[in-house]
Scaffold this active site. Structure first.
Site, PDB file in Angstrom:
ATOM      1  N   GLY A  18       0.818  -1.201   0.000  1.00 32.57           N
ATOM      2  CA  GLY A  18       0.000   0.000   0.000  1.00 32.57           C
ATOM      3  C   GLY A  18       0.852   1.252   0.000  1.00 32.57           C
ATOM      4  CB  ALA A  29      16.236  10.290   1.250  1.00 33.03           C
ATOM      5  CB  VAL A  30      16.954   5.852  -1.720  1.00 30.76           C
ATOM      6  CG1 VAL A  30      17.746   4.745  -2.438  1.00 30.76           C
ATOM      7  CG2 VAL A  30      16.383   5.317  -0.407  1.00 30.76           C
ATOM      8  NE  ARG A  79      -1.496  -5.020  -2.150  1.00 28.51           N
ATOM      9  CZ  ARG A  79      -1.251  -4.656  -0.901  1.00 28.51           C
ATOM     10  NH1 ARG A  79      -0.204  -5.181  -0.268  1.00 28.51           N
ATOM     11  NH2 ARG A  79      -2.008  -3.769  -0.289  1.00 28.51           N
ATOM     12  CG  ASP A 110       3.204  -6.979   7.431  1.00 27.90           C
ATOM     13  OD1 ASP A 110       2.749  -6.494   6.371  1.00 27.90           O
ATOM     14  OD2 ASP A 110       2.479  -7.519   8.283  1.00 27.90           O
ATOM     15  CB  THR A 133       2.689   0.820   6.403  1.00 26.40           C
ATOM     16  OG1 THR A 133       1.327   0.538   6.765  1.00 26.40           O
ATOM     17  CG2 THR A 133       3.567   0.601   7.623  1.00 26.40           C
ATOM     18  CG  ASP A 135      -2.376   0.246   8.615  1.00 23.27           C
ATOM     19  OD1 ASP A 135      -3.282   1.106   8.684  1.00 23.27           O
ATOM     20  OD2 ASP A 135      -2.400  -0.699   7.812  1.00 23.27           O
ATOM     21  CG  ASP A 137       1.022  -2.438  10.442  1.00 27.58           C
ATOM     22  OD1 ASP A 137       1.865  -1.782   9.792  1.00 27.58           O
ATOM     23  OD2 ASP A 137       0.199  -3.205   9.905  1.00 27.58           O
ATOM     24  NE  ARG A 179      -6.266  -5.827   6.257  1.00 25.72           N
ATOM     25  CZ  ARG A 179      -5.671  -5.161   5.270  1.00 25.72           C
ATOM     26  NH1 ARG A 179      -6.360  -4.233   4.623  1.00 25.72           N
ATOM     27  NH2 ARG A 179      -4.422  -5.403   4.936  1.00 25.72           N
ATOM     28  NE  ARG A 219     -19.509  16.031  31.183  1.00 25.14           N
ATOM     29  CZ  ARG A 219     -18.799  16.436  30.136  1.00 25.14           C
ATOM     30  NH1 ARG A 219     -18.531  15.593  29.156  1.00 25.14           N
ATOM     31  NH2 ARG A 219     -18.366  17.682  30.056  1.00 25.14           N
TER      32      ARG A 219
END
Length: 331
Positions: A18, A29-30, A79, A110, A133, A135, A137, A179, A219
């Protein structure tokens, strides 16, 4: 200025999985670090699929001008089921040899690192990863490239939803990406002042949501926002809306908003541009120093390296202190 400091002659860079804001800053930068050290950089288009289909392009410092502020990735992403096969990876290896690459930088999550780990081990080929990513994660880094921008995008959207929620005294369920990890929901929930945050890591049950809504009702709050990570164990935002209607009847006028892929787009924030630039430089220098099958990240403001296996097999832990803070300030 060119610094002759390495025996490496050619390095490739690709983005996979993604897209995330800040990937272009990392690519930039690379490429420019390679040029700085007298290494010839190659961009590989469409991720591992491009590695298999020989979509290589020799690049220079000018190839990456005016991209640091752009979202997405100029190298595109895709993908690749073929790369999961030994035959596909062999085709990729033939192209690596054809272009005489001495190392590879991969930018992604990952899945990207899993593919890099297998490929690097099969052919004893040096690869360094940059965590990209939204996320957040990935184990081994405090923040991933793209996370800060995604959270800011969510906060901006939630601020606008709050306006209409207050005008009509409504309860909004807002679904954000995540997810398997609730970092976007927790950070943006705290920043935007949501009444409740639901995430996959902590299944606190539907009753806690009901208790929170009861408390805000007492409230007489004029608006209520509940941020829900898409992987929350209580079900979808529509399931939650149905549960609330069944429990409270007409007490709440409920609405659902799914933010979706808007979270992936937009100009990267300053934090993401700086992080991406820092990791891009260190990724190239890591290859020069002999690193292999490792991810470069930042922990406690220091550049640290984590081997791909640990980065992909271990999950970063949600900080319970953040959840405690979210609970306290949501009353």
């Amino acid at each position: 200025m060119v610094v002759d400091k390495t025996d490496l002659n050619r390095i490739g860079v690709l983005t996979s999985g993604g897209d995330a804001p800040g990937m272009n800053a990392a690519i930039r930068a690379v490429i420019r670090t390679c040029v700085y050290y007298g290494i010839t950089p190659y961009g590989i288009y469409q991720g591992y699929d491009g590695l298999i289909k020989n979509k290589f392009k020799k690049m220079n410092a000018g190839s990456v001008k005016h991209i640091i502020h752009q979202g997405g990735t100029i190298l595109k992403s895709a993908r690749s089921l073929d790369f999961k096969t030994k035959e596909g990876r062999q085709k990729a290896w033939e192209n690596v040899k054809k272009h005489e690459l001495d190392g590879l930088v991969v930018i992604g999550g990952d899945g990207t690192f899993n593919g890099a780990m297998v490929f690097g081990n099969e052919h004893d080929f040096p690869i360094v990863g940059i965590p990209g990513t939204i996320d957040n994660d990935i184990y081994g880094t405090d923040f991933t490239v793209g996370f800060d921008t995604a959270v800011n995008t969510v906060v901006d959207a939630v601020d606008q939803i709050r306006d209409t929620a207050t005008s009509h005294n409504r309860l909004f369920f807002i679904e954000v990406m995540g997810r398997d990890a609730g970092f976007i929901a927790v950070y943006s929930g705290i920043a935007a002042g949501s009444e409740e945050v639901l995430i996959p890591e902590k299944d606190r049950g539907i009753e806690q949501l009901f208790e929170s809504l009861d408390r805000t009702s007492q409230r007489q709050k004029s608006s209520r926002l509940v941020l829900v990570a898409e992987g929350d164990k209580n079900g979808s935002v529509y399931d939650l809306e149905d549960e609330v209607k069944e429990r409270f009847g007409d007490r709440y006028e409920t609405k659902v908003t799914i933010l979706g892929h808007v979270q992936r787009g937009g100009r990267p924030s300053c934090a993401d541009r700086v992080l991406a630039s820092r990791l891009g430089v260190n990724a190239v220098e890591a290859l020069m120093d002999g690193h292999h099958n490792e991810m470069v990240g930042v922990r406690n403001r220091k550049v640290k390296f984590t081997d791909f296996e640990k980065a992909t097999k271990q999950n970063p832990k949600m900080d319970d202190e953040l959840l405690r803070i979210a609970d306290i300030i949501s009353i």
